[in-house]
Design an enzyme around this catalytic site. Structure first.
Site, PDB file in Angstrom:
ATOM      1  N   ASP A 166      -6.802   1.253   0.975  1.00 32.24           N
ATOM      2  CA  ASP A 166      -6.855   1.347   2.433  1.00 32.24           C
ATOM      3  C   ASP A 166      -8.255   0.931   2.885  1.00 32.24           C
ATOM      4  O   ASP A 166      -9.066   0.466   2.091  1.00 32.24           O
ATOM      5  CB  ASP A 166      -6.491   2.767   2.898  1.00 32.24           C
ATOM      6  CG  ASP A 166      -7.597   3.768   2.570  1.00 32.24           C
ATOM      7  OD1 ASP A 166      -8.519   3.436   1.777  1.00 32.24           O
ATOM      8  OD2 ASP A 166      -7.554   4.880   3.108  1.00 32.24           O
ATOM      9  N   LYS A 226       0.833  -1.206   0.000  1.00 27.40           N
ATOM     10  CA  LYS A 226       0.000   0.000   0.000  1.00 27.40           C
ATOM     11  C   LYS A 226       0.872   1.263   0.000  1.00 27.40           C
ATOM     12  O   LYS A 226       0.628   2.195  -0.758  1.00 27.40           O
ATOM     13  CB  LYS A 226      -0.934   0.005   1.211  1.00 27.40           C
ATOM     14  CG  LYS A 226      -1.897   1.192   1.219  1.00 27.40           C
ATOM     15  CD  LYS A 226      -3.036   0.976   2.169  1.00 27.40           C
ATOM     16  CE  LYS A 226      -2.661   1.142   3.603  1.00 27.40           C
ATOM     17  NZ  LYS A 226      -2.388   2.540   4.012  1.00 27.40           N
TER      18      LYS A 226
END
Ligand code: SF4
Length: 211
Positions: free
Chosen positions: A138, A120
């Site tokens: 997220d 991420k």
């Protein structure tokens, strides 16, 4: 969500916010990397409070190394998990200096090899700093993608891959910002604010909430 609905869904989000930005504050690629690394399980507001003190003192890998671990911790101890984040950031800075000439690398492979930098974080840096159409999934994107039917998936990676297939190229680079902001302020976790949602017409979620 039907494929034909995806274009107007993003066109509507774009019309309201043509140039979306991350809410993390940064002025260089290294500051962005450090801020994202510090932001795991923390709010952008909390990270900004700490980096507003840290970055004027140290905003390069060498300067962070020069602070030492205890020095770095003193600036970021208001952020959750600060001890492990400080260790990761110190080690990342050491690797940047020793292996990358003090610069942040531009490839996923090199970014993910840095301590504390997962998929991420790499996706955020590749997208925000280098303009690549990566999808940093997220908690907000994961929820919005599933709830709306835009890009359903059981894991963040599955959602990321679905988004890569489903988001029209014209919206790909900015789409993760729009989805994060929409999830943070409108399509909220406990109760989505469907009654004031600009993209309700294309969202699969039922029943829609009322005021
Ligand atoms: S209509 Fe409701 S569930 Fe759908 S995107 Fe908007 S806020 Fe989220």
């Amino acid at each position: 969500m039907k494929r034909a609905d995806i274009e107007p869904f993003f066109a509507t989000l774009k019309a309201a916010n043509p140039t979306p930005q991350t809410e993390l504050e940064y002025t260089s690629v290294f500051e962005l990397l450090a801020a994202v690394l510090l932001s795991a399980q923390a709010t952008d507001v909390g990270v900004n409070k700490a980096t507003r003190r840290l970055f004027p003192v140290a905003n390069t890998p060498q300067a962070i190394l020069d602070l030492g671990l205890a020095g770095l911790e003193s600036y970021i101890k208001t952020i959750g998990l600060y001890r492990s984040k400080a260790r990761h950031l110190m080690e990342t800075c050491r690797r940047l200096v020793e292996e990358h000439g003090g610069e942040v690398p531009r490839t996923r492979e090199a970014l993910e090899a840095l301590p504390g930098v997962g998929r991420k974080t790499a996706n955020v840096v590749l997208n925000v700093a280098f303009g690549q159409p990566t999808m940093a999934v997220d908690t907000h994107i994961f929820r919005v993608a599933n709830r709306t039917g835009l890009a359903p998936g059981r894991t963040p990676l599955a959602v990321e891959q679905a988004l890569e297939k489903r988001v029209p190229p014209a919206y790909a680079v900015d789409s993760h910002h729009w989805l994060i902001l929409h999830g943070r302020y409108v399509c909220q976790a406990r109760k989505p604010l469907c009654f004031r949602c600009s993209v309700a017409a294309w969202c699969d979620h039922k029943p829609k909430t009322t005021a």
